[in-house]
Design a protein around this motif. Structure first.
Motif, short mmCIF file in Angstrom:
data_model
loop_
_atom_site.label_atom_id
_atom_site.label_comp_id
_atom_site.label_asym_id
_atom_site.label_seq_id
_atom_site.Cartn_x
_atom_site.Cartn_y
_atom_site.Cartn_z
N LEU A 296 -0.32 -16.04 -10.20
CA LEU A 296 1.09 -15.67 -10.32
C LEU A 296 1.40 -14.34 -9.62
CD1 LEU A 296 1.99 -16.73 -13.98
CD2 LEU A 296 2.84 -17.73 -11.84
N ARG A 297 0.35 -13.60 -9.24
CA ARG A 297 0.55 -12.33 -8.53
C ARG A 297 -0.14 -12.38 -7.17
NH1 ARG A 297 -1.35 -8.03 -9.91
NH2 ARG A 297 0.41 -6.59 -9.79
N PHE A 298 -0.22 -13.58 -6.60
CA PHE A 298 -0.96 -13.75 -5.36
C PHE A 298 -0.42 -12.87 -4.23
CE2 PHE A 298 2.56 -16.47 -4.29
CZ PHE A 298 2.63 -16.46 -2.90
N GLY A 299 0.85 -12.52 -4.29
CA GLY A 299 1.47 -11.76 -3.22
C GLY A 299 0.88 -10.39 -2.99
N VAL A 300 0.25 -9.80 -4.01
CA VAL A 300 -0.35 -8.48 -3.84
C VAL A 300 -1.87 -8.54 -3.74
CG1 VAL A 300 1.52 -7.12 -4.85
CG2 VAL A 300 -0.20 -8.13 -6.36
N ALA A 301 -2.42 -9.73 -3.59
CA ALA A 301 -3.87 -9.84 -3.37
C ALA A 301 -4.33 -9.14 -2.10
CB ALA A 301 -4.29 -11.32 -3.36
N PRO A 302 -3.48 -8.98 -1.04
CA PRO A 302 -3.93 -8.20 0.11
C PRO A 302 -4.27 -6.75 -0.20
CG PRO A 302 -2.06 -9.56 0.74
CD PRO A 302 -2.20 -9.66 -0.76
N VAL A 303 -3.77 -6.23 -1.32
CA VAL A 303 -4.05 -4.83 -1.64
C VAL A 303 -5.55 -4.61 -1.81
CG1 VAL A 303 -3.68 -2.98 -3.32
CG2 VAL A 303 -1.76 -4.43 -2.60
N PRO A 304 -6.24 -5.31 -2.72
CA PRO A 304 -7.68 -5.10 -2.82
C PRO A 304 -8.46 -5.61 -1.61
CG PRO A 304 -6.99 -6.88 -4.28
CD PRO A 304 -5.75 -6.22 -3.79
N ALA A 305 -7.99 -6.70 -1.00
CA ALA A 305 -8.71 -7.24 0.17
C ALA A 305 -8.72 -6.23 1.31
CB ALA A 305 -8.06 -8.55 0.62
N ALA A 306 -7.57 -5.61 1.56
CA ALA A 306 -7.49 -4.62 2.63
C ALA A 306 -8.36 -3.40 2.33
CB ALA A 306 -6.04 -4.19 2.86
N HIS A 307 -8.32 -2.93 1.09
CA HIS A 307 -9.14 -1.78 0.72
C HIS A 307 -10.63 -2.08 0.93
CE1 HIS A 307 -6.22 1.09 -0.57
NE2 HIS A 307 -5.69 0.30 -1.49
N LEU A 308 -11.05 -3.29 0.56
CA LEU A 308 -12.46 -3.66 0.76
C LEU A 308 -12.83 -3.68 2.23
CD1 LEU A 308 -12.93 -6.57 -1.83
CD2 LEU A 308 -14.26 -4.46 -1.75
N ALA A 309 -11.97 -4.30 3.06
CA ALA A 309 -12.26 -4.40 4.48
C ALA A 309 -12.29 -3.02 5.13
CB ALA A 309 -11.22 -5.28 5.17
N LEU A 310 -11.36 -2.15 4.74
CA LEU A 310 -11.33 -0.80 5.31
C LEU A 310 -12.53 0.02 4.85
CD1 LEU A 310 -7.51 -0.01 4.93
CD2 LEU A 310 -8.73 -0.51 7.05
N ASP A 311 -12.90 -0.11 3.58
CA ASP A 311 -14.07 0.61 3.07
C ASP A 311 -15.33 0.18 3.82
OD1 ASP A 311 -12.52 1.97 1.27
OD2 ASP A 311 -13.09 0.75 -0.47
N ARG A 312 -15.46 -1.12 4.08
CA ARG A 312 -16.63 -1.61 4.79
C ARG A 312 -16.66 -1.13 6.23
NH1 ARG A 312 -16.21 -7.69 2.07
NH2 ARG A 312 -17.12 -7.06 0.06
N ALA A 313 -15.47 -0.87 6.78
CA ALA A 313 -15.40 -0.34 8.15
C ALA A 313 -15.53 1.18 8.18
CB ALA A 313 -14.08 -0.75 8.78
N GLY A 314 -15.46 1.81 7.00
CA GLY A 314 -15.56 3.26 6.92
C GLY A 314 -14.33 3.98 7.42
N ILE A 315 -13.16 3.34 7.25
CA ILE A 315 -11.90 3.94 7.71
C ILE A 315 -10.85 3.80 6.62
CG2 ILE A 315 -12.38 3.48 10.14
CD1 ILE A 315 -10.50 1.08 9.96
N GLY A 316 -9.69 4.43 6.84
CA GLY A 316 -8.57 4.32 5.93
C GLY A 316 -7.32 3.89 6.66
N PHE A 317 -6.22 3.79 5.94
CA PHE A 317 -4.97 3.34 6.55
C PHE A 317 -4.49 4.28 7.66
CE2 PHE A 317 -4.64 0.58 2.84
CZ PHE A 317 -4.09 -0.56 3.41
N ASP A 318 -4.78 5.57 7.52
CA ASP A 318 -4.35 6.53 8.53
C ASP A 318 -5.05 6.32 9.87
OD1 ASP A 318 -2.62 7.68 6.74
OD2 ASP A 318 -3.94 9.36 6.23
N ASP A 319 -6.19 5.61 9.85
CA ASP A 319 -6.94 5.37 11.09
C ASP A 319 -6.43 4.16 11.86
OD1 ASP A 319 -8.96 7.47 10.71
OD2 ASP A 319 -9.61 6.24 9.01
#
Length: 404
Positions: A296-319
């Motif tokens: 029922l909250r599928f629309g915000v599932a990109p929030v954790p997915a993006a954080h995981l992908a960025l963490d694995r790349a060693g970068i943040g949104f500012d990069d």
């Protein structure tokens, strides 16, 4: 364990995106798929025998092309040694095809794989589950695959009786997002997509589709969904989809993604194999992640997915130089951006439009986004991009790509 090989993406292409019942409505999904595969071979000059497999994404298949990756490859002139299959991760299917191809290449199972995404929502099947049993006097009940899939995607334990729209309205209430903010984002999306069309920014990624007709063939070479004539007044005049059952409802057809027809494809390989085949890589896969949440909250599932992908790349949104976040609903985009701390008008977010304006042909969207991202990064003189999308049923995919 063998060290994983580096993976690059070459020549991402896509057909124009057609409206539901529009210019591409008479073109079956298989024909859209073979059109983009044939164009990929023509533009790259790659010998079909060099392609190990075609991994295809499709959300609404029929048995006119079972395991459509294999059938499309055969119809496009690939040899019988090129294998193929079909997958479905709903809205994330196209990107998942790219990631599956990447994993095969990374592990040495294959050297060159085509990731394909295709959807003809205009031809999504009507089906029955009672047809092989005794038929009562009332006859057979035909179900609409499009609407039924949105109702059943959470299974029995997580029902979604109001489909994805009901989930979007839940986020509207939770995040306090206004109708005005949603319509403003929708208008911005259309304006950006139309500007990209008019400037020729999409030309390099587009493959025209020939559509036969009674008076001769017509060549479709332009996205049909973006609206140059839309306005805040026009968007504001649309009725909320759930307005009869929810007086606070704000989600309309105008601030939601479209139902569309399209195909897209790219070649996934190693830098070394790309050089051998005469291919010019556009992107390198840096990292990726998948996340799940309440359907029922599928629309915000990109929030954790993006954080995981960025963490694995060693970068943040500012990069990041570019953020491709599929616009399933304006409210869903705004909720994700709020959680990430990214401004809704950040020019890095969907600078050429997304699902609301370009359209959302479920199985093709992930690779359509990748094609737009790959051609958009050089125009921005950027080096790092994030692609992410929510997925009906409570999932999301995110991947970080670097410009080569």
């Amino acid at each position: 364990m063998t060290e994983l090989r580096e993976v690059v993406v070459c020549s991402p292409l896509r057909t124009p995106v057609g409206r539901m019942g529009g210019a591409l409505a008479t073109v079956p999904a298989l024909e859209l798929a073979t059109t983009v595969l044939t164009a990929l071979l023509d533009r790259t000059g790659v010998d079909p025998a060099a392609i190990d497999a075609v991994i295809a994404a499709q959300g609404y298949p029929t048995m006119e092309a079972p395991a459509i990756g294999r059938v499309a490859a055969l119809d496009a002139g690939f040899g019988v040694a090129t294998t193929g299959y079909q997958l479905d991760r709903r809205c994330g299917s196209g990107l998942q095809a790219v990631l599956n191809a990447a994993m095969e290449v990374q592990t040495g199972v294959a050297d060159a794989v085509i990731a394909l995404g295709v959807e003809s929502m205009s031809n999504a099947p009507l089906y029955t589950v009672e047809g092989r049993r005794d038929v009562s006097g009332a006859g057979l009940l035909l179900r609409d695959a499009l609407s039924r899939g949105r109702e059943t995607v959470g299974g029995r334990r997580f029902p979604t009786p109001e489909g994805n729209v009901g989930s979007a309205e839940l986020l509207r209430a939770e995040y306090g997002i206004s109708r005005e903010a949603q319509d403003a984002l929708a208008l911005r999306s259309h304006r950006r997509a139309v500007a990209a069309q008019d400037s020729g920014a999409f030309d390099a990624e587009l493959v025209p589709v020939e559509v036969p007709g009674r008076r001769g063939s017509m060549l479709v070479d332009r996205d049909e969904h973006p609206r140059a004539d839309t306005s805040l007044a026009a968007l504001g005049g649309l009725r909320p989809i759930l307005g009869r059952s929810d007086a606070e409802a704000t989600v309309t057809a105008g601030n939601s993604s479209g139902q569309n027809d399209a195909a897209a494809a790219c070649i996934v390989t190693t830098p070394q194999r790309a050089a051998e085949l005469g291919l010019v890589p556009m992107l390198r896969l840096v990292s990726w992640a998948v996340a799940g949440n309440d359907p029922l909250r599928f629309g915000v599932a990109p929030v954790p997915a993006a954080h995981l992908a960025l963490d694995r790349a060693g970068i943040g949104f500012d990069d990041l130089d570019l953020i491709e976040l599929n616009e399933a609903f304006a409210v869903q985009v705004l909720a994700c951006l709020a959680d990430w701390g990214v401004d809704a008008e950040d020019p890095r977010v969907n600078p050429r439009g997304s699902g609301i304006s370009i359209g959302h042909p479920i199985g093709a969207t992930g690779i359509r986004m990748l094609a737009t991202l790959a051609h958009g990064l050089p125009a921005l003189d950027g080096s790092l991009a994030l692609e992410t999308m929510c997925i009906g049923g409570g999932q999301a995919l995110a991947a970080v790509f670097a410009r080569v």
